[in-house]
Design a protein around this motif. Structure first.
Motif, PDB file in Angstrom:
ATOM      1  N   GLY A   1       0.786  -1.221   0.000  1.00 12.45           N
ATOM      2  CA  GLY A   1       0.000   0.000   0.000  1.00 12.45           C
ATOM      3  C   GLY A   1       0.819   1.271   0.000  1.00 12.45           C
ATOM      4  O   GLY A   1       0.260   2.372   0.043  1.00 12.45           O
ATOM      5  N   ALA A   2       2.145   1.143  -0.037  1.00 11.78           N
ATOM      6  CA  ALA A   2       3.027   2.313  -0.084  1.00 11.78           C
ATOM      7  C   ALA A   2       3.892   2.217  -1.333  1.00 11.78           C
ATOM      8  O   ALA A   2       3.895   1.199  -2.029  1.00 11.78           O
ATOM      9  N   HIS A   3       4.635   3.278  -1.607  1.00 10.64           N
ATOM     10  CA  HIS A   3       5.504   3.282  -2.777  1.00 10.64           C
ATOM     11  C   HIS A   3       6.859   2.684  -2.394  1.00 10.64           C
ATOM     12  O   HIS A   3       7.769   3.383  -1.951  1.00 10.64           O
ATOM     13  N   LEU A   4       6.980   1.359  -2.545  1.00 10.74           N
ATOM     14  CA  LEU A   4       8.221   0.653  -2.267  1.00 10.74           C
ATOM     15  C   LEU A   4       8.994   0.510  -3.564  1.00 10.74           C
ATOM     16  O   LEU A   4       8.568  -0.209  -4.473  1.00 10.74           O
ATOM     17  N   ALA A   5      10.113   1.213  -3.673  1.00 10.99           N
ATOM     18  CA  ALA A   5      10.896   1.201  -4.909  1.00 10.99           C
ATOM     19  C   ALA A   5      11.320  -0.222  -5.247  1.00 10.99           C
ATOM     20  O   ALA A   5      11.879  -0.931  -4.417  1.00 10.99           O
ATOM     21  N   GLY A   6      11.066  -0.623  -6.480  1.00 15.53           N
ATOM     22  CA  GLY A   6      11.443  -1.964  -6.911  1.00 15.53           C
ATOM     23  C   GLY A   6      10.386  -3.011  -6.663  1.00 15.53           C
ATOM     24  O   GLY A   6      10.375  -4.058  -7.307  1.00 15.53           O
ATOM     25  N   GLY A   7       9.513  -2.781  -5.706  1.00 14.96           N
ATOM     26  CA  GLY A   7       8.436  -3.725  -5.424  1.00 14.96           C
ATOM     27  C   GLY A   7       8.891  -4.963  -4.676  1.00 14.96           C
ATOM     28  O   GLY A   7      10.039  -5.088  -4.243  1.00 14.96           O
ATOM     29  N   THR A   8       7.975  -5.904  -4.565  1.00 17.87           N
ATOM     30  CA  THR A   8       8.220  -7.116  -3.785  1.00 17.87           C
ATOM     31  C   THR A   8       9.311  -7.975  -4.399  1.00 17.87           C
ATOM     32  O   THR A   8      10.104  -8.602  -3.671  1.00 17.87           O
ATOM     33  N   LEU A   9       9.394  -8.032  -5.717  1.00 15.87           N
ATOM     34  CA  LEU A   9      10.408  -8.863  -6.367  1.00 15.87           C
ATOM     35  C   LEU A   9      11.817  -8.434  -5.981  1.00 15.87           C
ATOM     36  O   LEU A   9      12.687  -9.268  -5.723  1.00 15.87           O
ATOM     37  N   GLU A  10      12.037  -7.129  -5.941  1.00 14.68           N
ATOM     38  CA  GLU A  10      13.363  -6.648  -5.542  1.00 14.68           C
ATOM     39  C   GLU A  10      13.652  -6.963  -4.087  1.00 14.68           C
ATOM     40  O   GLU A  10      14.788  -7.283  -3.730  1.00 14.68           O
ATOM     41  N   VAL A  11      12.647  -6.871  -3.238  1.00  9.20           N
ATOM     42  CA  VAL A  11      12.849  -7.207  -1.827  1.00  9.20           C
ATOM     43  C   VAL A  11      13.278  -8.665  -1.687  1.00  9.20           C
ATOM     44  O   VAL A  11      14.243  -8.981  -0.985  1.00  9.20           O
ATOM     45  N   LEU A  12      12.563  -9.565  -2.363  1.00  9.91           N
ATOM     46  CA  LEU A  12      12.890 -10.987  -2.286  1.00  9.91           C
ATOM     47  C   LEU A  12      14.288 -11.268  -2.825  1.00  9.91           C
ATOM     48  O   LEU A  12      15.069 -12.004  -2.215  1.00  9.91           O
ATOM     49  N   ARG A  13      14.607 -10.669  -3.967  1.00 10.04           N
ATOM     50  CA  ARG A  13      15.928 -10.892  -4.570  1.00 10.04           C
ATOM     51  C   ARG A  13      17.039 -10.345  -3.693  1.00 10.04           C
ATOM     52  O   ARG A  13      18.034 -11.028  -3.424  1.00 10.04           O
ATOM     53  N   ASN A  14      16.886  -9.109  -3.247  1.00  8.19           N
ATOM     54  CA  ASN A  14      17.939  -8.485  -2.442  1.00  8.19           C
ATOM     55  C   ASN A  14      18.120  -9.189  -1.096  1.00  8.19           C
ATOM     56  O   ASN A  14      19.244  -9.359  -0.619  1.00  8.19           O
ATOM     57  N   MET A  15      17.007  -9.591  -0.468  1.00 11.16           N
ATOM     58  CA  MET A  15      17.114 -10.288   0.811  1.00 11.16           C
ATOM     59  C   MET A  15      17.849 -11.607   0.643  1.00 11.16           C
ATOM     60  O   MET A  15      18.708 -11.970   1.464  1.00 11.16           O
ATOM     61  N   ALA A  16      17.524 -12.334  -0.409  1.00 15.23           N
ATOM     62  CA  ALA A  16      18.190 -13.618  -0.642  1.00 15.23           C
ATOM     63  C   ALA A  16      19.684 -13.414  -0.873  1.00 15.23           C
ATOM     64  O   ALA A  16      20.523 -14.098  -0.265  1.00 15.23           O
ATOM     65  N   GLY A  17      20.034 -12.481  -1.746  1.00 18.10           N
ATOM     66  CA  GLY A  17      21.443 -12.267  -2.049  1.00 18.10           C
ATOM     67  C   GLY A  17      22.238 -11.757  -0.862  1.00 18.10           C
ATOM     68  O   GLY A  17      23.339 -12.244  -0.573  1.00 18.10           O
ATOM     69  N   LEU A  18      21.704 -10.786  -0.151  1.00 23.20           N
ATOM     70  CA  LEU A  18      22.406 -10.224   1.005  1.00 23.20           C
ATOM     71  C   LEU A  18      22.554 -11.256   2.113  1.00 23.20           C
ATOM     72  O   LEU A  18      23.609 -11.334   2.773  1.00 23.20           O
ATOM     73  N   THR A  19      21.526 -12.065   2.333  1.00 17.04           N
ATOM     74  CA  THR A  19      21.625 -13.117   3.340  1.00 17.04           C
ATOM     75  C   THR A  19      22.670 -14.143   2.931  1.00 17.04           C
ATOM     76  O   THR A  19      23.441 -14.628   3.774  1.00 17.04           O
ATOM     77  N   GLY A  20      22.710 -14.476   1.649  1.00 12.60           N
ATOM     78  CA  GLY A  20      23.736 -15.401   1.175  1.00 12.60           C
ATOM     79  C   GLY A  20      25.137 -14.881   1.431  1.00 12.60           C
ATOM     80  O   GLY A  20      26.027 -15.641   1.840  1.00 12.60           O
ATOM     81  N   ILE A  21      25.346 -13.591   1.216  1.00 19.02           N
ATOM     82  CA  ILE A  21      26.658 -12.997   1.499  1.00 19.02           C
ATOM     83  C   ILE A  21      26.975 -13.110   2.990  1.00 19.02           C
ATOM     84  O   ILE A  21      28.104 -13.443   3.388  1.00 19.02           O
ATOM     85  N   GLY A  22      25.979 -12.840   3.838  1.00 16.80           N
ATOM     86  CA  GLY A  22      26.197 -12.961   5.271  1.00 16.80           C
ATOM     87  C   GLY A  22      26.550 -14.380   5.688  1.00 16.80           C
ATOM     88  O   GLY A  22      27.434 -14.594   6.531  1.00 16.80           O
ATOM     89  N   LEU A  23      25.880 -15.376   5.104  1.00 14.61           N
ATOM     90  CA  LEU A  23      26.168 -16.765   5.439  1.00 14.61           C
ATOM     91  C   LEU A  23      27.564 -17.168   4.967  1.00 14.61           C
ATOM     92  O   LEU A  23      28.277 -17.899   5.670  1.00 14.61           O
ATOM     93  N   LEU A  24      27.960 -16.700   3.801  1.00  9.36           N
ATOM     94  CA  LEU A  24      29.318 -16.993   3.319  1.00  9.36           C
ATOM     95  C   LEU A  24      30.365 -16.381   4.239  1.00  9.36           C
ATOM     96  O   LEU A  24      31.392 -17.013   4.530  1.00  9.36           O
ATOM     97  N   CYS A  25      30.107 -15.175   4.717  1.00 11.32           N
ATOM     98  CA  CYS A  25      31.045 -14.545   5.654  1.00 11.32           C
ATOM     99  C   CYS A  25      31.081 -15.291   6.979  1.00 11.32           C
ATOM    100  O   CYS A  25      32.133 -15.372   7.622  1.00 11.32           O
TER     101      CYS A  25
END
Length: 226
Positions: free
Chosen positions: A127-151
């Motif tokens: 209901g708000a203006h989230l830049a990139g939308g839900t797809l970007e949230v899912l993609r970015n969360m997955a990638g950033l979490t993967g980087i954290g797990l690798l570290c």
């Protein structure tokens, strides 16, 4: 009847592996609860909730295009850092030697926390203006979490937050180049790519998959001396 025979439990009433009849799930649930508590998962969930609430509040303000793209990325990084830190074990090598269910517990905790973070941030943008939308949230969360797990595997759980934080700096610069050039367009810096970019999604998913596999098999690197 001898004393030894009196102490014997009839075969039909003997619990299997110490589990009382009618309570087959209780030991497993207790093990999962203790694992989550030892990894400070409740604190990580509280951090995720705080990020989602703050994002929701911030989305009511007016942002320019550059700031609107940075905003969710900052909170995604905060969630990924919180998830990565939960990989640290307070028990060290003894847990590795005795915990046969440990890999499954690591896998379940990492997947559940990532899903919770992605869901909370996506809900915050409803209901708000989230830049990139839900797809970007899912993609970015997955990638950033993967980087954290690798570290976590390479540096230890206590330092696992450094990976997502360092990547945030790279991603912010990549977003900056979209306006001031020369633009960085590599899919490996996925936050700078549109949410529908297939290459960026593949790169983020690959990093997440590798991170999940390594943290499941090896766990976070134990500090020297444990």
């Amino acid at each position: 009847m001898t004393a030894g025979e009196a102490r014997k439990v009839p075969p039909g009433l003997a619990p299997a592996d110490g589990v009382l009849p009618g309570e087959p799930l209780r030991p497993g649930l207790r093990l999962a609860r203790l694992h989550l508590a030892s990894r400070r998962v409740p604190a990580a969930l509280a951090a995720v909730a705080a990020c989602a609430v703050t994002l929701r509040i911030a989305l009511h303000w007016d942002w320019d295009a550059y700031g609107a793209l940075q905003l969710p990325l900052i909170f995604e990084t905060g969630c990924a850092a919180a998830i990565a830190v939960t990989t640290a074990s307070p028990f060290g090598e003894p847990e590795r030697a005795t915990g046969r269910w440990l890999p499954l517990l690591r896998l379940g905790a990492a997947l559940a926390l990532t899903a919770a973070a992605a869901g909370a941030l996506a809900a915050a943008g409803t209901g708000a203006h989230l830049a990139g939308g839900t797809l970007e949230v899912l993609r970015n969360m997955a990638g950033l979490t993967g980087i954290g797990l690798l570290c976590a595997v390479a540096l230890g759980g206590a330092l696992a937050w450094t990976g997502p934080t360092a990547y945030l700096m790279i991603a912010v610069y990549a977003l900056y180049t979209q306006w001031h050039g020369p633009a960085l367009t590599t899919p490996w810096i996925w936050p700078a790519r549109p949410g529908h970019d297939i290459g960026a999604a593949i790169c983020a998913g690959l990093v997440f998959a590798v991170g999940i596999v390594l943290i499941t098999v090896f766990g976070a690197r134990d500090p020297v001396g444990e």
